[in-house]
Every structure is written in C-alpha cells, then in structure tokens.
Scaffold this active site. Structure first.
Site, PDB file in Angstrom:
ATOM      1  CG  HIS A   5      -1.984  -1.097   1.070  1.00  0.00           C
ATOM      2  ND1 HIS A   5      -3.049  -0.996   0.212  1.00  0.00           N
ATOM      3  CD2 HIS A   5      -2.075  -2.311   1.643  1.00  0.00           C
ATOM      4  CE1 HIS A   5      -3.774  -2.092   0.269  1.00  0.00           C
ATOM      5  NE2 HIS A   5      -3.194  -2.918   1.139  1.00  0.00           N
ATOM      6  CB  THR A  27       0.899 -11.598  11.472  1.00  0.00           C
ATOM      7  OG1 THR A  27       0.305 -10.892  10.393  1.00  0.00           O
ATOM      8  CG2 THR A  27       0.947 -13.073  11.164  1.00  0.00           C
ATOM      9  CB  CYS A  31       4.737 -10.769  12.703  1.00  0.00           C
ATOM     10  SG  CYS A  31       5.803  -9.592  11.943  1.00  0.00           S
ATOM     11  CD  GLU A  47      -2.355 -12.364   9.014  1.00  0.00           C
ATOM     12  OE1 GLU A  47      -1.745 -11.307   8.782  1.00  0.00           O
ATOM     13  OE2 GLU A  47      -2.382 -12.894  10.141  1.00  0.00           O
TER      14      GLU A  47
HETATM   15  S1  SF4 Z   1       6.792  -9.902   8.434  1.00  0.00           S
HETATM   16 FE1  SF4 Z   1       5.020  -9.602   9.781  1.00  0.00          FE
HETATM   17  S2  SF4 Z   1       4.041  -7.707   9.105  1.00  0.00           S
HETATM   18 FE2  SF4 Z   1       5.397  -8.421   7.453  1.00  0.00          FE
HETATM   19  S3  SF4 Z   1       4.095  -9.618   6.128  1.00  0.00           S
HETATM   20 FE3  SF4 Z   1       5.053 -11.023   7.572  1.00  0.00          FE
HETATM   21  S4  SF4 Z   1       3.594 -11.191   9.222  1.00  0.00           S
HETATM   22 FE4  SF4 Z   1       3.003  -9.403   8.040  1.00  0.00          FE
END
Ligand code: SF4
Length: 291
Positions: free
Chosen positions: A42, A162, A190, A126
């Site tokens: 984006h 995430t 994440c 996701e």
């Molecule tokens: S590193 Fe984390 S924020 Fe980036 S695409 Fe993967 S899960 Fe999503």
C-alpha cells in the site's frame, strides 16, 4: 547536521520477500506480465514503480486467464491456489512465512479438536486465507467485547492476526480463559511492527527532529510519528523528499529518519540524499557566515 537512521525501518521481511519474488517471477516469465491479487504493497510510489516494471495488481475476484500470478504476503485460502492452477496460471507464492505458520497452527488446532478463535479483522485477506484452511470453522473476534459474546466453549485454541498488538491479544485471551476451561494460546504475532516502533523511540531520544517516511493514510507510519513524539522528539510525516522544508531544519543539529512498513528502500535513500544536500548547504552557509 548529522543524519541518523532508525535501526529498524521500512519494509518488513514478509513484504520485502514478496517484492523480491515478484522481480524473480518477472525474470523467469520470458516477458509475460506478472499480476498480483490485490496490491502487493500500500504505497503509491512503489505500486507505480512495480506497474512500470510489468508487475501490476488485479482484483482478486477477477484473476487473468493466462500468465503468472504472485500471491501476496497476506496469503490466500488453499482453494485459491487450486482455482488459479485450474485456470492454467503459473503461481508464485509470496505468502509471508509468519502467515504460513498461522495457517498451519489453525489447521493443527482443528485437527486436535480445539474450537478455533482467531483474534483479528474478519475482512482482512490474511484472516480470510487462514479461514480457508479450516473450512471457515473458526470464530473471529476483533476485541474483548466480541469475545464476551461467544457461546460457552470447552477447548479453545487461539491464534492472532500477525499484526495485532500483543496487549490486545492478551486482553482477549483473558476473556476467553473466563469462558472456557481449556485455552491454548498460539504465539502468532509478528514483531516487525513493534521493531520499527521501538527503533523510532530510541532514535527520538538522540535527535532534534524525526522524519517518518510513509503514506498519509498509513496507520503504521502515523503510529511511528506518535511514538517519536511520545519519546520527546519533534516528528513529521513525509511521503517524498520534495516535502522537506529546509526551514524546519534551521536549528537542527541531528535529524533522524524512520519509515513505515510500506515504504521502499529506494524512497528512504532519496530522502537521506536530500537531507545530505541540505546539510551540505547549511555547512557552506555557516562557513561563509564565519569568514
Ligand atoms: S513480516 Fe510480519 S508484518 Fe510483514 S508480512 Fe510477515 S507477518 Fe506481516
């Protein structure tokens, strides 16, 4: 004027990997265009660059009839791979490894007999992809209030989107623990977002002004500005180097640079180059003044 970069800034690993894969796919395509199901990133400037290089986004509901398709970092449901291959399309998988982990965890929980609860936004690609792995057999809640509305459950397995904040995840899991005798929590958040935030907070303590490079409407870029300000620095959001006003740098000895998760490295490099030019002009002006 010194220019300092945040220790962690810009694209996360998953997005960087997907963009690199898009260029690899293009190399192997023998000149065929590459399409992604929805925008890969984006960021207007990066989307334009990709399109100029033959990598463009299509509506996920209307994939092409031939050529090569790249799956975005968000991932897709397994049925989507089958449909794309059935159309004769060559598929490159740019699903982020962290998202793959969440997909596997959801499947594992289901097979172990848990009632799966996903904490996140049910309309996010996701989450839609993860749901496809378990035949939509999960409750999706976005906050504590929605968790309180769930029916009484027995054995609950929880996974998080995430990018969810760890605090929100912990709060929802606490609600679930009040509602079910067994709750198995999977760590699927994440830390990419948190890494950029921690780095801009550190940077803010060492500089007079922070430029955060990112889209005006990018939530994570705006959060970086807030983080820098709450750490005591003056902070401004810019999309391109053309937006830097040298007057803002007049009494600045050290300027910091951070960037949102959708900001490509080449844009960071352009901003840093512009700041170096301004610094050199300031040095020349100071030298003339003291002569
Ligand atoms: S590193 Fe984390 S924020 Fe980036 S695409 Fe993967 S899960 Fe999503």
């Amino acid at each position: 004027m010194e220019i300092l970069l945040a220790d962690s800034l810009g694209f996360c690993m998953g997005v960087k990997r997907a963009v690199d894969l898009a260029y690899l796919a293009r190399e192997r395509s023998g000149g065929l265009p590459i399409v992604t199901l929805g925008p890969l990133i984006h960021n207007t400037q990066e989307t334009e660059r990709l399109a100029g290089d033959g990598i463009s986004a299509v509506d996920p509901a209307q994939p092409p009839d031939s050529g090569m398709v790249l799956i975005r970092a968000h991932g897709v449901a397994p049925q989507a791979y089958e449909e794309l291959r059935a159309r004769g399309l060559k598929v490159f998988d740019g699903t982020c490894p962290y998202v793959h982990y969440s997909q596997r965890k959801a499947l594992e929980l289901k097979r172990e007999g848990y009632e799966v609860v996903i904490v996140g936004d049910r309309n996010h690609p996701e989450i839609r992809g993860i749901l496809g792995y378990i035949d939509d057999g999960a409750f999706v809640v976005k906050n504590e209030e929605e968790a309180r509305l769930l029916p009484v459950l027995e054995r609950v397995g929880v996974i998080a989107q995430t990018t969810l904040s760890p605090e929100k995840y912990a709060a929802v899991c606490d609600v679930l623990r009040d509602r079910a005798p067994e709750v198995k929590v999977c760590e699927t958040i994440c830390d990419a977002t948190e890494e950029n935030q921690a780095a801009v907070r550190d940077l803010a303590g060492a500089v007079d002004l922070v430029f955060v490079i990112g889209g005006r409407h990018s939530a994570n870029s705006n959060k970086l500005v807030d983080a820098a300000r709450s750490a005591g620095a003056r902070a401004m959001l810019i999309e391109t180097p053309e937006e830097i006003d040298p007057a803002d740098l007049e009494r600045v000895g050290r300027v910091g640079v951070s960037a949102g998760a959708s900001t490509p490295d080449w844009m960071i490099a352009r901003v840093v180059a512009e700041l170096h030019e301004i610094a050199q002009r300031k040095d020349r002006a100071n030298a003339e003044y003291t002569e």
